[in-house]
Enzyme design. Structure first.
Site, PDB file in Angstrom:
ATOM      1  N   VAL A  21      13.923  80.870  42.103  1.00  0.00           N
ATOM      2  CA  VAL A  21      13.319  79.637  41.223  1.00  0.00           C
ATOM      3  C   VAL A  21      14.238  79.537  40.085  1.00  0.00           C
ATOM      4  O   VAL A  21      14.662  78.348  39.815  1.00  0.00           O
ATOM      5  CB  VAL A  21      11.939  80.185  40.827  1.00  0.00           C
ATOM      6  CG1 VAL A  21      11.643  79.126  39.952  1.00  0.00           C
ATOM      7  CG2 VAL A  21      11.105  80.043  42.197  1.00  0.00           C
ATOM      8  N   CYS A  22      14.494  80.599  39.372  1.00  0.00           N
ATOM      9  CA  CYS A  22      15.606  80.391  38.225  1.00  0.00           C
ATOM     10  C   CYS A  22      16.724  79.921  38.532  1.00  0.00           C
ATOM     11  O   CYS A  22      17.455  78.999  37.683  1.00  0.00           O
ATOM     12  CB  CYS A  22      15.636  81.761  37.528  1.00  0.00           C
ATOM     13  SG  CYS A  22      14.087  82.671  36.939  1.00  0.00           S
TER      14      CYS A  22
END
Length: 219
Positions: free
Chosen positions: A44-45
């Site tokens: 996600v990051c």
């Protein structure tokens, strides 16, 4: 002590992918967006850092610098950049803070004091609370704090929208209603009398005695 709106953003000195910075000096006379990540090479990051890279020009237009932080060394950040570009098509050119001793994460109340003083051996789950966005003003005061779970990617268009509102309402005695976008009507604050409202805004509409709407003032 938890950080709150209008608290002074903690100052710090840290190593970044662009060299050592002194945070308040780096902010200068504009706005800053500090956004944090639990660990490098997390899915996600990776999408978030690339999205921010693609939006950097939009933040610059608003006199807002962006800076990321992850609880990993700068050398790891540099390797991560290649993956970010592969996934999103955007090159990360803004600085990324290396927080190997967890100092900044603790300073911003994203990790507890008992978390230790090294990133070694820590998993993303250990750093799950390092998922915050701080918008900081030229006065070095915190204007906005948002914290997300690891499984939910952040909406950076909302950060831009919030900065637009923060900057508009800092200049004029107005507030922005729910879902406000640039160009929408705004709310006149209670501190402005009806007489003064006419002088300031030309005209307004009274919805309720405590809700007066008017056209968005010029920036």
């Amino acid at each position: 002590m938890s950080l709150r709106i209008n608290d002074t953003a903690p100052d710090f000195t840290a190593e970044t992918t662009q060299g050592v910075i002194h945070f308040h000096d780096w902010i200068g006379d504009g706005y800053a967006v500090l956004f944090s990540h639990p660990k490098d090479f997390t899915p996600v990051c990776t999408t978030e850092l690339g999205t921010m890279a693609g939006l950097e020009e939009q933040f610059t237009k608003r006199n807002a610098k962006i800076i990321g932080i992850s609880v990993d060394p700068v050398e790891s950040h540099e390797r991560w950049k290649d993956d970010i570009r592969t996934v999103t098509g955007h090159a990360v050119e803004y600085p990324l803070i290396g927080d190997t001793d967890l100092k900044v994460a603790k300073l911003y109340d994203m990790l507890p004091a008992e978390a230790g003083d090294s990133c070694e051996g820590r998993t993303p789950a250990d750093n799950a609370t390092v998922r915050s966005v701080f918008v900081i003003g030229p006065d070095k005061k915190i204007k906005l704090v948002l914290t997300y779970p690891m499984s939910t990617g952040r909406n950076f268009q909302e950060i831009l929208r919030a900065i637009d509102s923060i900057q508009l309402t800092a200049k004029h005695q107005v507030a922005t209603p729910a879902d406000w976008q640039q160009g929408d009507d705004v709310i006149i604050t209670a501190a402005v009398s009806n007489e003064d409202a006419v002088k300031r805004f030309g005209s307004y509409e009274t919805i309720l005695p405590y809700i007066r709407k008017t056209k968005q003032p010029a920036a």
